[in-house]
Design a protein around this motif. Structure first.
Motif, PDB file in Angstrom:
ATOM      1  N   THR A 179       9.546   3.759   8.625  1.00 10.35           N
ATOM      2  CA  THR A 179       9.680   3.322   7.232  1.00 10.35           C
ATOM      3  C   THR A 179       8.672   2.231   6.883  1.00 10.35           C
ATOM      4  O   THR A 179       8.187   2.184   5.749  1.00 10.35           O
ATOM      5  N   ARG A 180       8.334   1.376   7.831  1.00  6.31           N
ATOM      6  CA  ARG A 180       7.307   0.354   7.566  1.00  6.31           C
ATOM      7  C   ARG A 180       5.965   1.029   7.281  1.00  6.31           C
ATOM      8  O   ARG A 180       5.241   0.638   6.380  1.00  6.31           O
ATOM      9  N   TRP A 181       5.635   2.060   8.062  1.00  8.69           N
ATOM     10  CA  TRP A 181       4.370   2.777   7.883  1.00  8.69           C
ATOM     11  C   TRP A 181       4.380   3.606   6.605  1.00  8.69           C
ATOM     12  O   TRP A 181       3.421   3.609   5.846  1.00  8.69           O
ATOM     13  N   ALA A 182       5.485   4.307   6.348  1.00  7.34           N
ATOM     14  CA  ALA A 182       5.537   5.230   5.211  1.00  7.34           C
ATOM     15  C   ALA A 182       5.610   4.507   3.870  1.00  7.34           C
ATOM     16  O   ALA A 182       5.169   5.036   2.852  1.00  7.34           O
ATOM     17  N   GLY A 183       6.189   3.316   3.853  1.00  7.41           N
ATOM     18  CA  GLY A 183       6.251   2.545   2.619  1.00  7.41           C
ATOM     19  C   GLY A 183       7.451   2.893   1.759  1.00  7.41           C
ATOM     20  O   GLY A 183       8.266   3.757   2.092  1.00  7.41           O
ATOM     21  N   GLU A 184       7.538   2.220   0.634  1.00  4.73           N
ATOM     22  CA  GLU A 184       8.711   2.328  -0.237  1.00  4.73           C
ATOM     23  C   GLU A 184       8.791   3.631  -1.021  1.00  4.73           C
ATOM     24  O   GLU A 184       9.880   4.042  -1.412  1.00  4.73           O
ATOM     25  N   GLU A 185       7.689   4.271  -1.266  1.00  5.33           N
ATOM     26  CA  GLU A 185       7.710   5.495  -2.077  1.00  5.33           C
ATOM     27  C   GLU A 185       8.140   6.716  -1.271  1.00  5.33           C
ATOM     28  O   GLU A 185       8.753   7.634  -1.806  1.00  5.33           O
ATOM     29  N   MET A 213       0.838  -1.182   0.000  1.00  7.20           N
ATOM     30  CA  MET A 213       0.000   0.000   0.000  1.00  7.20           C
ATOM     31  C   MET A 213       0.885   1.249   0.000  1.00  7.20           C
ATOM     32  O   MET A 213       1.857   1.335   0.741  1.00  7.20           O
ATOM     33  N   THR A 214       0.542   2.220  -0.806  1.00  6.93           N
ATOM     34  CA  THR A 214       1.283   3.463  -0.906  1.00  6.93           C
ATOM     35  C   THR A 214       0.662   4.503   0.013  1.00  6.93           C
ATOM     36  O   THR A 214      -0.552   4.722  -0.004  1.00  6.93           O
ATOM     37  N   LEU A 215       1.503   5.147   0.816  1.00  8.41           N
ATOM     38  CA  LEU A 215       1.050   6.211   1.695  1.00  8.41           C
ATOM     39  C   LEU A 215       0.693   7.423   0.845  1.00  8.41           C
ATOM     40  O   LEU A 215       1.448   7.824  -0.037  1.00  8.41           O
ATOM     41  N   ARG A 216      -0.494   7.986   1.090  1.00  2.00           N
ATOM     42  CA  ARG A 216      -0.933   9.180   0.365  1.00  2.00           C
ATOM     43  C   ARG A 216      -1.053  10.331   1.350  1.00  2.00           C
ATOM     44  O   ARG A 216      -1.811  10.235   2.312  1.00  2.00           O
ATOM     45  N   ALA A 267      10.768  12.825  13.246  1.00  3.69           N
ATOM     46  CA  ALA A 267      11.219  12.534  11.873  1.00  3.69           C
ATOM     47  C   ALA A 267      10.459  13.447  10.916  1.00  3.69           C
ATOM     48  O   ALA A 267       9.324  13.837  11.158  1.00  3.69           O
ATOM     49  N   THR A 268      11.138  13.748   9.818  1.00  7.22           N
ATOM     50  CA  THR A 268      10.504  14.429   8.697  1.00  7.22           C
ATOM     51  C   THR A 268      10.475  13.424   7.552  1.00  7.22           C
ATOM     52  O   THR A 268      11.485  12.790   7.264  1.00  7.22           O
ATOM     53  N   VAL A 269       9.308  13.282   6.964  1.00 11.24           N
ATOM     54  CA  VAL A 269       9.116  12.303   5.882  1.00 11.24           C
ATOM     55  C   VAL A 269       8.580  13.025   4.662  1.00 11.24           C
ATOM     56  O   VAL A 269       7.618  13.799   4.741  1.00 11.24           O
ATOM     57  N   HIS A 270       9.212  12.768   3.529  1.00 11.22           N
ATOM     58  CA  HIS A 270       8.754  13.320   2.243  1.00 11.22           C
ATOM     59  C   HIS A 270       7.925  12.250   1.534  1.00 11.22           C
ATOM     60  O   HIS A 270       8.336  11.095   1.458  1.00 11.22           O
ATOM     61  N   VAL A 271       6.770  12.644   1.027  1.00  7.99           N
ATOM     62  CA  VAL A 271       5.884  11.728   0.302  1.00  7.99           C
ATOM     63  C   VAL A 271       5.707  12.256  -1.113  1.00  7.99           C
ATOM     64  O   VAL A 271       5.080  13.292  -1.324  1.00  7.99           O
TER      65      VAL A 271
END
Length: 143
Positions: free
Chosen positions: A70-76, A1-4, A135-139
């Motif tokens: 990273t598990r929650w945010a996914g590969e993208e 699943m891709t995080l949106r 953490a800062t996460v870029h989507v």
């Protein structure tokens, strides 16, 4: 699943991630990172300096927190910054739980800031080996 990013809201919780800390895991971490301090490998030494036994590396605990993200945010998605404040030792055979929540969302920059922590239960009380993590996460845009 891709995080949106469009599906997220401030306050959303990350699914928690549990792990039992084992001597084998800590030894593998020591070998991989080159930190052969006896505090992380020798029970008698750790006790001689005032601990209840072998102590997991603080960065081992932080790595578990990063794995939760990273598990929650996914590969993208990708983590652009992560920080932690170490507050308590983690001993062998303890169950650590990493968790967090969305603190801010910057839809224009397609990023978010997360509040993170790692907790464990010890002697009937909750301890926080990492009480303040971030953490800062870029989507990326899904298009």
């Amino acid at each position: 699943m891709t995080l949106r990013l469009e599906d997220l809201a401030v306050g959303d919780a990350l699914p928690s991630l549990d792990r039992i800390v084992t001597p084998e895991d800590v030894k593998a971490y020591a070998d991989g990172g080159g930190d052969q301090n006896p505090l992380h490998q020798d029970d008698a030494f750790a006790r001689s300096v005032g601990f209840d036994g072998i102590v997991a590396h603080g960065m081992f605990t932080m790595g578990h927190m990063a794995a939760c993200v990273t598990r929650w945010a996914g590969e993208e998605a990708f983590v652009t910054r992560i920080a932690a404040q170490f507050r308590a030792p983690v001993f062998m055979q303890e169950r650590i739980t990493a968790a967090g929540r969305v603190r801010e969302i910057d839809r224009g920059a397609r990023s978010m800031t997360l509040d993170l922590w790692v907790s464990l239960e010890r002697d009937g009380a909750t301890e926080f080996p990492i009480k303040r993590g971030e953490a800062t996460v870029h989507v990326p845009d899904p298009r």
